[in-house]
Motif scaffolding. Sequence first.
Motif, PDB file in Angstrom:
ATOM      1  N   CYS A   1       6.116  10.149  -0.528  1.00 11.96           N
ATOM      2  CA  CYS A   1       5.320   8.972  -0.204  1.00 11.96           C
ATOM      3  C   CYS A   1       6.236   7.831   0.207  1.00 11.96           C
ATOM      4  O   CYS A   1       7.449   7.876  -0.031  1.00 11.96           O
ATOM      5  N   VAL A   2       5.677   6.800   0.827  1.00  7.80           N
ATOM      6  CA  VAL A   2       6.396   5.560   1.120  1.00  7.80           C
ATOM      7  C   VAL A   2       5.460   4.406   0.799  1.00  7.80           C
ATOM      8  O   VAL A   2       4.232   4.575   0.742  1.00  7.80           O
ATOM      9  N   ILE A   3       6.048   3.235   0.599  1.00  8.99           N
ATOM     10  CA  ILE A   3       5.259   2.041   0.281  1.00  8.99           C
ATOM     11  C   ILE A   3       5.511   1.005   1.373  1.00  8.99           C
ATOM     12  O   ILE A   3       6.670   0.722   1.710  1.00  8.99           O
ATOM     13  N   HIS A   4       4.450   0.458   1.897  1.00 14.57           N
ATOM     14  CA  HIS A   4       4.530  -0.522   2.980  1.00 14.57           C
ATOM     15  C   HIS A   4       4.133  -1.894   2.445  1.00 14.57           C
ATOM     16  O   HIS A   4       3.041  -2.059   1.874  1.00 14.57           O
TER      17      HIS A   4
ATOM     18  N   TRP B   1      -1.997   3.369  10.136  1.00 22.51           N
ATOM     19  CA  TRP B   1      -2.719   2.299   9.429  1.00 22.51           C
ATOM     20  C   TRP B   1      -2.426   0.945  10.076  1.00 22.51           C
ATOM     21  O   TRP B   1      -3.343   0.140  10.284  1.00 22.51           O
TER      22      TRP B   1
ATOM     23  N   ALA C   1      -3.500   7.802  -7.321  1.00 19.29           N
ATOM     24  CA  ALA C   1      -3.671   6.901  -6.179  1.00 19.29           C
ATOM     25  C   ALA C   1      -4.012   7.715  -4.933  1.00 19.29           C
ATOM     26  O   ALA C   1      -4.292   8.910  -5.008  1.00 19.29           O
ATOM     27  N   ALA C   2      -3.983   7.057  -3.781  1.00 16.71           N
ATOM     28  CA  ALA C   2      -4.356   7.739  -2.541  1.00 16.71           C
ATOM     29  C   ALA C   2      -3.644   7.090  -1.361  1.00 16.71           C
ATOM     30  O   ALA C   2      -3.285   5.905  -1.402  1.00 16.71           O
ATOM     31  N   ASP C   3      -3.458   7.890  -0.307  1.00 15.93           N
ATOM     32  CA  ASP C   3      -2.917   7.367   0.947  1.00 15.93           C
ATOM     33  C   ASP C   3      -3.889   6.315   1.478  1.00 15.93           C
ATOM     34  O   ASP C   3      -5.090   6.570   1.609  1.00 15.93           O
ATOM     35  N   ALA C   4      -3.362   5.137   1.808  1.00 17.58           N
ATOM     36  CA  ALA C   4      -4.228   4.025   2.215  1.00 17.58           C
ATOM     37  C   ALA C   4      -4.894   4.261   3.565  1.00 17.58           C
ATOM     38  O   ALA C   4      -5.905   3.611   3.875  1.00 17.58           O
ATOM     39  N   PHE C   5      -4.364   5.194   4.364  1.00 20.28           N
ATOM     40  CA  PHE C   5      -4.975   5.460   5.670  1.00 20.28           C
ATOM     41  C   PHE C   5      -5.927   6.649   5.608  1.00 20.28           C
ATOM     42  O   PHE C   5      -7.068   6.565   6.057  1.00 20.28           O
ATOM     43  N   THR C   6      -5.482   7.760   5.031  1.00 13.74           N
ATOM     44  CA  THR C   6      -6.296   8.989   5.058  1.00 13.74           C
ATOM     45  C   THR C   6      -7.156   9.166   3.809  1.00 13.74           C
ATOM     46  O   THR C   6      -8.118   9.938   3.836  1.00 13.74           O
TER      47      THR C   6
ATOM     48  N   PRO D   1       8.936  -3.618   6.546  1.00  8.70           N
ATOM     49  CA  PRO D   1       9.874  -2.721   5.859  1.00  8.70           C
ATOM     50  C   PRO D   1       9.172  -1.768   4.887  1.00  8.70           C
ATOM     51  O   PRO D   1       8.179  -2.132   4.263  1.00  8.70           O
ATOM     52  N   LEU D   2       9.731  -0.573   4.789  1.00  9.45           N
ATOM     53  CA  LEU D   2       9.205   0.414   3.852  1.00  9.45           C
ATOM     54  C   LEU D   2      10.084   0.470   2.611  1.00  9.45           C
ATOM     55  O   LEU D   2      11.278   0.199   2.661  1.00  9.45           O
ATOM     56  N   VAL D   3       9.471   0.841   1.521  1.00  9.59           N
ATOM     57  CA  VAL D   3      10.157   0.934   0.240  1.00  9.59           C
ATOM     58  C   VAL D   3       9.949   2.350  -0.290  1.00  9.59           C
ATOM     59  O   VAL D   3       8.851   2.901  -0.175  1.00  9.59           O
TER      60      VAL D   3
ATOM     61  N   GLU E   1      -6.038  10.670   1.269  1.00 10.07           N
ATOM     62  CA  GLU E   1      -5.497  11.850   0.581  1.00 10.07           C
ATOM     63  C   GLU E   1      -4.969  11.457  -0.794  1.00 10.07           C
ATOM     64  O   GLU E   1      -4.267  10.466  -0.932  1.00 10.07           O
ATOM     65  N   ARG E   2      -5.294  12.238  -1.787  1.00 11.78           N
ATOM     66  CA  ARG E   2      -4.813  11.956  -3.143  1.00 11.78           C
ATOM     67  C   ARG E   2      -3.292  12.024  -3.200  1.00 11.78           C
ATOM     68  O   ARG E   2      -2.690  12.998  -2.733  1.00 11.78           O
ATOM     69  N   ILE E   3      -2.687  11.015  -3.745  1.00 11.30           N
ATOM     70  CA  ILE E   3      -1.250  11.005  -4.040  1.00 11.30           C
ATOM     71  C   ILE E   3      -1.118  10.615  -5.505  1.00 11.30           C
ATOM     72  O   ILE E   3      -1.332   9.458  -5.864  1.00 11.30           O
TER      73      ILE E   3
ATOM     74  N   LEU F   1       0.818  -1.205   0.000  1.00 13.36           N
ATOM     75  CA  LEU F   1       0.000   0.000   0.000  1.00 13.36           C
ATOM     76  C   LEU F   1       0.859   1.266   0.000  1.00 13.36           C
ATOM     77  O   LEU F   1       2.005   1.263   0.440  1.00 13.36           O
ATOM     78  N   LEU F   2       0.235   2.337  -0.441  1.00 15.07           N
ATOM     79  CA  LEU F   2       0.900   3.629  -0.584  1.00 15.07           C
ATOM     80  C   LEU F   2       0.472   4.548   0.556  1.00 15.07           C
ATOM     81  O   LEU F   2      -0.722   4.597   0.899  1.00 15.07           O
ATOM     82  N   PHE F   3       1.435   5.272   1.095  1.00 15.59           N
ATOM     83  CA  PHE F   3       1.141   6.225   2.169  1.00 15.59           C
ATOM     84  C   PHE F   3       1.910   7.522   1.925  1.00 15.59           C
ATOM     85  O   PHE F   3       2.972   7.517   1.307  1.00 15.59           O
ATOM     86  N   ARG F   4       1.374   8.616   2.503  1.00 17.32           N
ATOM     87  CA  ARG F   4       2.059   9.902   2.366  1.00 17.32           C
ATOM     88  C   ARG F   4       3.328   9.938   3.209  1.00 17.32           C
ATOM     89  O   ARG F   4       4.313  10.560   2.820  1.00 17.32           O
ATOM     90  N   SER F   5       3.295   9.285   4.376  1.00 14.67           N
ATOM     91  CA  SER F   5       4.424   9.390   5.299  1.00 14.67           C
ATOM     92  C   SER F   5       4.508   8.144   6.184  1.00 14.67           C
ATOM     93  O   SER F   5       3.558   7.360   6.257  1.00 14.67           O
TER      94      SER F   5
END
Lengths: 79, 149
Positions: free
Chosen positions: B131-134, A13, B108-113, A23-25, B115-117, A2-6
């Motif tokens: 951004c970061v990818i988990h 989440w 795309a969007a932040d998976a938690f909030t 781990p983050l990528v 917010e558009r990314i 999944l993608l996140f802002r920070s």
Amino acid sequence: MLLFRSEEMVGRWCQAHQVPWRPLVTLDQLWQLAVIWYANRLTAESRRPAADEMASVFAAVGLEGPFWDPKADTWRSAI
Amino acid sequence: MSLDLDTTVKLAIYTTIAETAAAPTAVAVAQRIGAAPQQVEAAFTRLYEKRLLVPEPGDPSRIRMAPPFSGVPTAFPVETRGKRYYANCAWDALGIPAALHEDAVIPAADAFTGERITLEVKAGRAVPQECVIHFAVPAARWWEDIIYT
């Protein structure tokens, strides 16, 4: 994945979904993986990398350790 | 050089998706390559074993995933070639412009909030974005439930 802002949003989440922090990528790493994995996907020769090749690919973009080892059975102890 | 059936089916699937942004059914692939639908469904199963395809759960005549493409709408649309494709995840969202060798915009969007990314691929590179990818699942277990992964 999944993608996140920070990283803060990843943590929130994970907490909300009771998922362990993993781990983050970075976007640059993900782009490198995308090119290696898929650049020839529309050709007759395309195939998914074998396990040993996958480990080499991950290491080449800076992703190392049991979490990234497709044959690992010890990843739990490493995170 | 003649291609084996599995390779012919694989190419027909990916060519169709690239052309139309939609995954073909086994019947459509069979019509395209001049084979029987049952032969194509069997090829779908073998391509799944090679980790190149995921049939729709409960309906082996349909395609859920032909990585990096999704056969169904997802949270990772990819806009390129004047079409809207769908990817299976963040990795595959970048994989579509990589596979098509095209620039692309990924709203795309932040998976938690939520917010558009918006990610962008331009001139063979991913445009830097905050951004970061988990990855929630370790590599050794990705295909235990690839739809969740």
